[in-house]
Design a protein around this motif. Structure first.
Motif, PDB file in Angstrom:
ATOM      1  N   ILE A 187       0.821  -1.211   0.000  1.00 17.84           N
ATOM      2  CA  ILE A 187       0.000   0.000   0.000  1.00 17.84           C
ATOM      3  C   ILE A 187       0.857   1.265   0.000  1.00 17.84           C
ATOM      4  O   ILE A 187       0.700   2.139   0.850  1.00 17.84           O
ATOM      5  CB  ILE A 187      -0.997   0.019   1.190  1.00 17.84           C
ATOM      6  CG1 ILE A 187      -0.290  -0.257   2.533  1.00 17.84           C
ATOM      7  CG2 ILE A 187      -2.095  -1.005   0.990  1.00 17.84           C
ATOM      8  CD1 ILE A 187      -1.154   0.090   3.746  1.00 17.84           C
ATOM      9  N   PRO A 188       1.768   1.396  -0.961  1.00  7.27           N
ATOM     10  CA  PRO A 188       2.546   2.631  -1.038  1.00  7.27           C
ATOM     11  C   PRO A 188       1.641   3.774  -1.497  1.00  7.27           C
ATOM     12  O   PRO A 188       0.766   3.554  -2.332  1.00  7.27           O
ATOM     13  CB  PRO A 188       3.590   2.311  -2.113  1.00  7.27           C
ATOM     14  CG  PRO A 188       2.921   1.326  -2.991  1.00  7.27           C
ATOM     15  CD  PRO A 188       2.021   0.516  -2.105  1.00  7.27           C
ATOM     16  N   VAL A 189       1.848   4.940  -0.958  1.00  4.93           N
ATOM     17  CA  VAL A 189       0.981   6.051  -1.357  1.00  4.93           C
ATOM     18  C   VAL A 189       1.388   6.606  -2.717  1.00  4.93           C
ATOM     19  O   VAL A 189       0.583   6.659  -3.648  1.00  4.93           O
ATOM     20  CB  VAL A 189       0.966   7.163  -0.280  1.00  4.93           C
ATOM     21  CG1 VAL A 189       0.166   8.365  -0.763  1.00  4.93           C
ATOM     22  CG2 VAL A 189       0.362   6.616   1.007  1.00  4.93           C
ATOM     23  N   SER A 190       2.672   6.975  -2.862  1.00  2.61           N
ATOM     24  CA  SER A 190       3.064   7.684  -4.093  1.00  2.61           C
ATOM     25  C   SER A 190       3.033   6.789  -5.330  1.00  2.61           C
ATOM     26  O   SER A 190       2.989   7.273  -6.448  1.00  2.61           O
ATOM     27  CB  SER A 190       4.468   8.258  -3.941  1.00  2.61           C
ATOM     28  OG  SER A 190       5.429   7.256  -4.145  1.00  2.61           O
TER      29      SER A 190
ATOM     30  N   ALA B 115      -4.937   9.768  -5.061  1.00  2.00           N
ATOM     31  CA  ALA B 115      -6.206  10.491  -5.134  1.00  2.00           C
ATOM     32  C   ALA B 115      -6.889  10.528  -3.775  1.00  2.00           C
ATOM     33  O   ALA B 115      -7.423  11.568  -3.356  1.00  2.00           O
ATOM     34  CB  ALA B 115      -7.115   9.815  -6.164  1.00  2.00           C
ATOM     35  N   ALA B 116      -6.846   9.399  -3.052  1.00  2.00           N
ATOM     36  CA  ALA B 116      -7.502   9.339  -1.737  1.00  2.00           C
ATOM     37  C   ALA B 116      -6.814  10.259  -0.732  1.00  2.00           C
ATOM     38  O   ALA B 116      -7.464  10.912   0.084  1.00  2.00           O
ATOM     39  CB  ALA B 116      -7.513   7.900  -1.227  1.00  2.00           C
ATOM     40  N   ALA B 117      -5.478  10.319  -0.792  1.00  2.00           N
ATOM     41  CA  ALA B 117      -4.747  11.194   0.126  1.00  2.00           C
ATOM     42  C   ALA B 117      -5.012  12.661  -0.219  1.00  2.00           C
ATOM     43  O   ALA B 117      -5.173  13.502   0.667  1.00  2.00           O
ATOM     44  CB  ALA B 117      -3.257  10.890   0.072  1.00  2.00           C
ATOM     45  N   LYS B 118      -5.090  12.959  -1.510  1.00  2.00           N
ATOM     46  CA  LYS B 118      -5.298  14.354  -1.940  1.00  2.00           C
ATOM     47  C   LYS B 118      -6.658  14.873  -1.497  1.00  2.00           C
ATOM     48  O   LYS B 118      -6.795  16.035  -1.127  1.00  2.00           O
ATOM     49  CB  LYS B 118      -5.178  14.453  -3.467  1.00  2.00           C
ATOM     50  CG  LYS B 118      -3.746  14.646  -3.927  1.00  2.00           C
ATOM     51  CD  LYS B 118      -3.679  14.956  -5.409  1.00  2.00           C
ATOM     52  CE  LYS B 118      -2.227  15.181  -5.813  1.00  2.00           C
ATOM     53  NZ  LYS B 118      -2.017  15.115  -7.243  1.00  2.00           N
ATOM     54  N   CYS B 119      -7.690  14.022  -1.554  1.00  2.00           N
ATOM     55  CA  CYS B 119      -9.026  14.520  -1.211  1.00  2.00           C
ATOM     56  C   CYS B 119      -9.310  14.383   0.286  1.00  2.00           C
ATOM     57  O   CYS B 119     -10.402  14.696   0.744  1.00  2.00           O
ATOM     58  CB  CYS B 119     -10.095  13.826  -2.043  1.00  2.00           C
ATOM     59  SG  CYS B 119     -10.424  12.158  -1.505  1.00  2.00           S
ATOM     60  N   GLY B 120      -8.336  13.911   1.041  1.00  2.00           N
ATOM     61  CA  GLY B 120      -8.504  13.868   2.494  1.00  2.00           C
ATOM     62  C   GLY B 120      -9.171  12.598   3.008  1.00  2.00           C
ATOM     63  O   GLY B 120      -9.424  12.459   4.204  1.00  2.00           O
ATOM     64  N   ALA B 121      -9.442  11.634   2.120  1.00  2.00           N
ATOM     65  CA  ALA B 121     -10.088  10.389   2.572  1.00  2.00           C
ATOM     66  C   ALA B 121      -9.110   9.496   3.317  1.00  2.00           C
ATOM     67  O   ALA B 121      -9.493   8.733   4.197  1.00  2.00           O
ATOM     68  CB  ALA B 121     -10.660   9.642   1.365  1.00  2.00           C
ATOM     69  N   LEU B 122      -7.833   9.618   2.960  1.00  3.17           N
ATOM     70  CA  LEU B 122      -6.823   8.710   3.511  1.00  3.17           C
ATOM     71  C   LEU B 122      -5.856   9.487   4.397  1.00  3.17           C
ATOM     72  O   LEU B 122      -5.185  10.402   3.934  1.00  3.17           O
ATOM     73  CB  LEU B 122      -6.057   8.053   2.345  1.00  3.17           C
ATOM     74  CG  LEU B 122      -5.008   7.015   2.684  1.00  3.17           C
ATOM     75  CD1 LEU B 122      -5.624   5.815   3.375  1.00  3.17           C
ATOM     76  CD2 LEU B 122      -4.282   6.568   1.417  1.00  3.17           C
TER      77      LEU B 122
END
Lengths: 89, 452
Positions: free
Chosen positions: B333-336, B343-350
């Motif tokens: 589950i790497p983010v970058s 996308a999930a990190a950018k919209c604040g979901a993650l």
């Protein structure tokens, strides 16, 4: 070594002729052939024997791709083992 | 002859669903390259690697061409350098990193892993020198990856090492500040580090391994997502079963490539790592698999359960497809490196906290996460301590690969390009962990480690 040649694309004249003459020029024997048309999409699968082929696998693969481009279809040659491994235990 | 539908299924997986072999990694033991003279030792290392891996890249390309399946990376892992360099008189080990880098360039591989030390219980002389050399080594080499094991279920957590790791990560970030602190993307901190992992940045060749070995890592999140699209709305039994069948097929590809590579290179086959490793390309994302199960965005409530099912089903499906399964084997589950995670990190979901929870059930840990550049070293150490605790208690591998991007704040993005992708800067807790980290010492091994 046996390989699978696949052809996929819009049907037109001369596909089988061009692919099989390329195989024969490279001393590759066709062992089995299966061709259907599904919703105008031409699909052909050939089982071939490449053990006496004069050129390297990569060269044959490039030649077939070039024929595919000329005809507007996709032509691939892959070692038979990849399909056998994935679908047979 | 094999059925036409099966043939076209395989071709579709490769062409449209990004099925590929992520890496062929050759493990090479460098234990016989130790020498009193650092210079001689570096020469021996360069010679051995370039001799053993001379044909690695060419063989990988040949197999890829014949089977018609992409083999994305060819890589090398070596014995943790602290063990080899410890015999020498060198005061820092940057020269060893440079020797590895030269060998990687000469053989044409894209990464070489093993600038590493295992210090879960304490530091030897070589470990200490190696760790202090990490920032400069990562800043002055291109292809060298580094890892440090600071905890195991059997030994507990070396909190002195955890404290040090925060400082090392900060220094590395500063030395590579002009490249979005890229050096940190090549550095991992482990609990329960595995000896046969073919994936970077954490690959090293364990001391229990033979002289040389071939390990293969498969991938294929896109194939799993596409299979799940066919069973919309059906119950979890069907979901698990579908993932298992897909994982089986993916792993068979890995097994085939591993056997071919082993035969042609005349190097024993080690393991297939049956991991779902995402890339930033659309359609190659683990987050999108979780969303396909019915979550609006990865990171929302239910994500941990979805990931637990996925991780377990991948293993169950893959294990019968290969003679020897090893490495990390599960879902990364790497983010970058994952378009859906980005996308999930950018919209604040993650959030970072949710990612930490997810690491309890994924195959590794906090991976490729960018945080603000002004995050204190102690906070980074505390993030590592939490992650190591999860690994230690749950008897699993966990890791932290985190990038405190110098000069960047929450809302901004770091871009590494290629397979490493881009990462939005994620917020960390602002309350201090300083006194906790400064205690030092060891957190004892848990009661369930006493199995003998």
């Amino acid at each position: 070594m046996r390989a699978i040649v696949t052809v996929m694309g819009i049907d037109k004249k001369g596909i089988i002729a061009k692919v099989s003459s390329c195989l024969s020029e490279n001393n590759i024997n066709i062992l089995d052939i299966n061709q259907t048309i599904m919703q105008d999409l031409f699909t052909m699968v050939m089982l071939v024997d490449v053990s006496e082929a004069e050129n390297k696998f990569a060269v044959i693969s490039d030649k077939l791709s070039a024929i595919g481009e000329e005809l507007g279809v996709e032509v691939k040659i892959q070692h038979e083992e990849i399909f056998r491994s994935m679908h047979r235990i | 002859m094999i059925n036409t539908n099966e043939i076209f299924e395989t071709i579709k997986m490769i062409k449209d669903e990004h099925l590929d072999i992520r890496t062929i990694t050759m493990g090479i033991s460098l234990l016989d390259c130790a020498d009193m003279s650092a210079e001689k030792s570096c020469d021996k290392i360069y010679d051995k690697i370039t001799r053993y891996a001379e044909n690695l890249v060419k063989t990988g390309n040949d197999i890829s061409e014949e089977l018609g399946i992409p083999i994305i990376n060819k890589r090398i892992s070596v014995t943790p350098i602290s063990m080899v360099a410890g015999a020498s008189d060198a005061k820092d080990y940057v020269c060893f990193a440079k020797a590895l880098d030269r060998a990687a360039t000469a053989t044409g591989v894209n990464f070489i892993g093993g600038f590493s030390a295992l210090v879960h219980k304490g530091f030897s002389k070589g470990d200490e020198i190696l760790i202090n050399s990490i920032p400069e080594s990562l800043a002055t080499t291109e292809k060298v990856c580094s890892s440090v094991g600071v905890a195991t279920t059997k030994a507990g957590i070396n909190m002195d090492a955890v404290k040090k790791m925060g400082e090392i990560i900060k220094q590395t970030a500063h030395l590579t500040a002009d490249r979005d602190s890229f050096g940190c993307a090549k550095f991992v901190v482990f609990a329960n580090a595995v000896e046969d992992n073919p994936f970077m940045a954490g690959a090293f060749h364990g001391v229990g391994e033979g002289d040389s070995v071939i390990n293969v890592g498969v991938s294929g999140p896109g194939v799993v997502k596409s299979a799940l699209e066919q069973i919309k709305g059906q119950d979890f039994g069907v979901v698990a079963d579908t993932i298992k069948k897909t994982a089986f097929k993916i792993t068979r590809m890995g097994q085939l490539v591993a056997q071919e590579a082993s035969k042609r290179l005349k190097v024993p086959f080690g393991i297939v790592d049956l991991s779902l490793a995402p890339t930033p390309e659309i359609g190659d994302s683990v987050a999108y698999i979780l969303e396909e199960m019915g979550l609006e965005k990865c990171g929302t409530h239910g994500t941990t359960a979805a990931l637990a099912l996925l991780n377990d089903a991948v293993k169950k499906g893959g294990v019968m497809a290969s003679g020897y399964v090893g490495g990390l084997s599960g879902a990364f589950i790497p983010v970058s490196e994952d378009a859906g995670m980005i996308a999930a990190a950018k919209c604040g979901a993650l959030s970072l906290d949710k990612l930490e929870a997810m690491t309890c059930v994924c195959s590794v840990g906090l991976d490729m996460i960018a945080i603000p550049g002004d995050t204190p070293a102690e906070t980074i150490s505390a993030i590592i301590a939490d992650e190591m605790a999860i690994g230690m208690i749950n008897q699993k591998t966990t890791a932290v690969r985190i990038i405190p991007a110098v000069g960047k704040k929450v809302g901004e993005t770091v871009e590494f390009g290629g397979l490493l992708g881009e990462a939005p800067i994620m917020p960390v807790h602002n309350f201090s962990s300083q006194e906790f980290i400064n205690r030092g010492g060891r957190i004892p091994a848990p009661i369930h480690s006493l199995k003998n």
